[in-house]
Every structure is written in structure tokens, then in C-alpha cells.
Motif scaffolding. Structure first.
Motif, mmCIF file in Angstrom:
data_model
loop_
_atom_site.group_PDB
_atom_site.id
_atom_site.type_symbol
_atom_site.label_atom_id
_atom_site.label_comp_id
_atom_site.label_asym_id
_atom_site.label_seq_id
_atom_site.Cartn_x
_atom_site.Cartn_y
_atom_site.Cartn_z
ATOM 1 N N ALA A 4 0.848 -0.871 0.028
ATOM 2 C CA ALA A 4 -0.180 -0.330 -0.201
ATOM 3 C C ALA A 4 0.436 1.288 0.119
ATOM 4 O O ALA A 4 1.022 2.036 -0.250
ATOM 5 N N ASN A 5 2.050 1.415 0.477
ATOM 6 C CA ASN A 5 3.167 1.858 0.946
ATOM 7 C C ASN A 5 3.989 2.413 -0.206
ATOM 8 O O ASN A 5 4.671 3.212 -0.488
ATOM 9 N N ALA A 6 4.225 1.550 -1.714
ATOM 10 C CA ALA A 6 5.078 1.273 -2.657
ATOM 11 C C ALA A 6 4.589 2.358 -3.158
ATOM 12 O O ALA A 6 3.639 3.238 -3.917
ATOM 13 N N GLN A 7 5.505 3.371 -3.672
ATOM 14 C CA GLN A 7 6.197 4.109 -4.191
ATOM 15 C C GLN A 7 6.321 4.524 -6.169
ATOM 16 O O GLN A 7 7.538 3.947 -6.273
ATOM 17 N N VAL A 8 6.250 4.925 -7.441
ATOM 18 C CA VAL A 8 6.533 4.986 -7.958
ATOM 19 C C VAL A 8 6.990 6.525 -8.604
ATOM 20 O O VAL A 8 6.026 7.092 -8.135
ATOM 21 N N GLU A 9 8.316 6.947 -8.728
ATOM 22 C CA GLU A 9 8.941 7.595 -9.351
ATOM 23 C C GLU A 9 9.053 8.065 -10.805
ATOM 24 O O GLU A 9 9.657 6.861 -11.011
ATOM 25 N N PHE A 10 8.680 8.739 -11.428
ATOM 26 C CA PHE A 10 9.335 8.949 -12.901
ATOM 27 C C PHE A 10 9.934 10.151 -13.139
ATOM 28 O O PHE A 10 10.196 11.272 -12.423
ATOM 29 N N GLY A 11 11.257 10.013 -14.806
ATOM 30 C CA GLY A 11 12.034 11.253 -14.515
ATOM 31 C C GLY A 11 12.662 10.949 -15.976
ATOM 32 O O GLY A 11 12.093 9.886 -16.997
ATOM 33 N N PRO A 32 33.761 8.883 -27.327
ATOM 34 C CA PRO A 32 32.997 9.274 -26.565
ATOM 35 C C PRO A 32 31.360 9.535 -26.722
ATOM 36 O O PRO A 32 31.326 9.702 -28.070
ATOM 37 N N ASN A 33 30.633 9.406 -26.454
ATOM 38 C CA ASN A 33 29.353 9.758 -27.065
ATOM 39 C C ASN A 33 28.908 9.624 -26.338
ATOM 40 O O ASN A 33 28.688 10.569 -24.919
ATOM 41 N N TYR A 34 26.940 10.042 -26.112
ATOM 42 C CA TYR A 34 26.149 10.566 -25.195
ATOM 43 C C TYR A 34 25.262 9.641 -25.636
ATOM 44 O O TYR A 34 24.830 8.226 -26.082
ATOM 45 N N GLN A 35 23.910 9.854 -24.453
ATOM 46 C CA GLN A 35 22.605 8.837 -23.540
ATOM 47 C C GLN A 35 21.779 9.619 -23.584
ATOM 48 O O GLN A 35 21.551 10.875 -23.067
ATOM 49 N N ALA A 36 20.414 9.725 -23.989
ATOM 50 C CA ALA A 36 18.960 10.421 -22.918
ATOM 51 C C ALA A 36 18.199 9.360 -23.226
ATOM 52 O O ALA A 36 17.827 8.535 -23.647
ATOM 53 N N GLY A 37 17.082 9.373 -21.921
ATOM 54 C CA GLY A 37 15.855 8.830 -22.065
ATOM 55 C C GLY A 37 14.932 9.017 -20.893
ATOM 56 O O GLY A 37 15.708 9.936 -20.264
ATOM 57 N N LEU A 38 13.849 8.636 -20.802
ATOM 58 C CA LEU A 38 12.822 7.704 -19.599
ATOM 59 C C LEU A 38 13.314 6.545 -19.169
ATOM 60 O O LEU A 38 13.593 6.280 -19.172
ATOM 61 N N VAL A 39 13.098 6.929 -16.921
ATOM 62 C CA VAL A 39 13.462 6.155 -16.029
ATOM 63 C C VAL A 39 12.231 6.496 -15.488
ATOM 64 O O VAL A 39 11.164 7.115 -14.886
ATOM 65 N N MET A 40 11.908 5.070 -14.746
ATOM 66 C CA MET A 40 10.732 4.830 -13.863
ATOM 67 C C MET A 40 11.519 4.059 -12.172
ATOM 68 O O MET A 40 12.528 3.425 -12.800
ATOM 69 N N GLU A 41 11.096 3.977 -11.412
ATOM 70 C CA GLU A 41 11.937 3.728 -10.278
ATOM 71 C C GLU A 41 10.630 2.923 -9.467
ATOM 72 O O GLU A 41 9.746 4.272 -9.344
ATOM 73 N N TYR A 42 10.374 1.757 -9.243
ATOM 74 C CA TYR A 42 8.876 1.393 -8.522
ATOM 75 C C TYR A 42 10.214 0.889 -6.920
ATOM 76 O O TYR A 42 10.229 -0.297 -6.987
ATOM 77 N N HIS A 43 9.174 1.567 -5.570
ATOM 78 C CA HIS A 43 9.807 0.797 -4.668
ATOM 79 C C HIS A 43 8.910 0.230 -3.639
ATOM 80 O O HIS A 43 8.089 -0.001 -3.485
ATOM 81 N N ALA A 44 9.596 -1.375 -4.563
ATOM 82 C CA ALA A 44 8.729 -2.280 -3.866
ATOM 83 C C ALA A 44 9.542 -2.851 -2.132
ATOM 84 O O ALA A 44 8.427 -3.479 -1.564
ATOM 85 N N ALA A 45 10.249 -2.391 -1.494
ATOM 86 C CA ALA A 45 10.442 -2.641 -0.667
ATOM 87 C C ALA A 45 11.395 -1.668 0.167
ATOM 88 O O ALA A 45 11.892 -0.807 -0.762
ATOM 89 N N PRO A 46 11.559 -1.518 1.407
ATOM 90 C CA PRO A 46 12.421 -0.225 2.077
ATOM 91 C C PRO A 46 13.643 -0.743 1.402
ATOM 92 O O PRO A 46 14.605 1.224 1.162
#
Length: 181
Positions: A4-11, A32-46
Motif C-alpha cells: 500500500a505504501n509502494a512508491q513509483v517515480e518517473f523521470g 565518446p558518446n551520449y545517451q538520453a532517456g526516460l526512467v521509472m523506479e518502483y520502490h518494492a521494499a525499503p
């Protein structure tokens, strides 16, 4: 942390990469090169989270007379273990989809290698993330390709015979900065 307290973050993140090819009979230097993109993080446990990403990455390698460019849309799924509240060790698989592949001989125009390049690249990533604030983070990661970049073929590249029957695989050192929304 309960379900119930799980947190999802986008960036989003951007970064600087040093890429090369590695493997048997492969002699490439870092490029040398580069990267760019989208991230998500789902906190499943502490202390544990799952962090999938979708990242456009310019990759490739460089030999004495040739510079290889192989761009990918990479989808890593990192498992994160927080050793401290703001610091995690990250490990996980990555699948990459080739969208552009060329070789540039020294002092000449680029030649398309799309038909000679394998469409899918599988790899493993290992790195770390440090959360500077609740919204800003930095990452360092090495991703090692497990599949060959090129199909077994050879072609004449402006007078230079290019044979792709070697075991070249992607190698990618990444330093990224990101923001969570």
C-alpha cells in the motif's frame, strides 16, 4: 514498505558515455558518446526497487582507420539495492534495438551497415545511483553486451575490406544526471 505504501517515480536522464567493442579478435578504443532517456523506479521494499528505463544511446567503437556508429534504443531493467538511504547498487539485464549503424573510414564519408548489424542486442548492466536530492540523481554504470553487434558478412568499404565475422560486442561506460518528477 508495504504494498500500500509502494512508491513509483518517473523521470528523465542524460549522460556521457565511453563506448567500444570488445571480444575475441576485437581491437577498438573508447569513443565518446551520449545517451538520453526516460526512467521509472518502483520502490518494492525499503531497500529494494526495480528501475526500468528507455534510453537512446549512441554507441560504437573506433579502430585505427574506422569509426563505427551503432545507435540503440536500450531498455535496461535495473534491480536496485539501497545500501544507504541515498545510494544504491544497480544490476540488471538490458535489451537494445539497433536504429542506426554506419562505419566511417578515416577522411571519407560514412557507409551504412544497417543490413550487416544485428537488430537486437542483449547485455548486463552493473552500476550505482546516488540521489543528490529527492528529485536529482547521478548514476555510473557499465553495460556489457552479450550478443554480437554484426552479422557474419564482409563488404568492401572504400577500398578497405571490412569483415564482420569477429565477435564484436558492445561495451558502454555511462555517467548520467537525472531528475525525477
Amino acid at each position: 514498505m508495504s504494498a500500500a505504501n509502494a512508491q513509483v517515480e518517473f523521470g528523465a536522464k542524460v549522460g556521457f558515455d565511453l563506448t567500444n567493442y570488445w571480444g575475441e579478435d576485437v581491437s577498438h578504443t573508447l569513443q565518446p558518446n551520449y545517451q538520453a532517456g526516460l526512467v521509472m523506479e518502483y520502490h518494492a521494499a525499503p531497500k529494494f526497487s526495480v528501475a526500468p528505463e528507455v534510453v537512446f544511446a549512441a554507441q560504437g567503437g573506433k579502430s585505427d582507420n574506422l569509426t563505427f556508429h551503432a545507435n540503440y534504443v536500450n531498455v535496461p531493467v535495473m534491480l536496485k539495492y539501497y545500501v544507504a538511504p541515498a545510494f544504491s547498487i544497480d544490476f540488471g539485464p538490458q535489451v537494445g534495438f539497433n536504429v542506426y549503424s554506419k562505419v566511417t573510414p578515416k577522411d571519407q564519408d560514412a557507409l551504412d551497415l544497417g543490413d550487416m548489424t544485428n537488430t537486437v542486442d542483449f547485455g548486463l548492466g552493473l552500476g550505482a545511483t546516488y540521489n543528490l536530492t529527492n528529485n536529482a540523481f547521478i548514476q555510473a554504470r557499465y553495460t556489457m553486451g552479450l550478443t554480437k553487434v554484426y552479422k557474419d558478412q564482409s563488404v568492401d568499404v572504400m577500398g578497405y575490406k571490412l569483415t564482420t565475422d569477429n565477435k564484436a560486442k558492445n561495451g558502454n561506460i555511462q555517467i548520467s544526471f537525472g531528475m525525477k518528477f
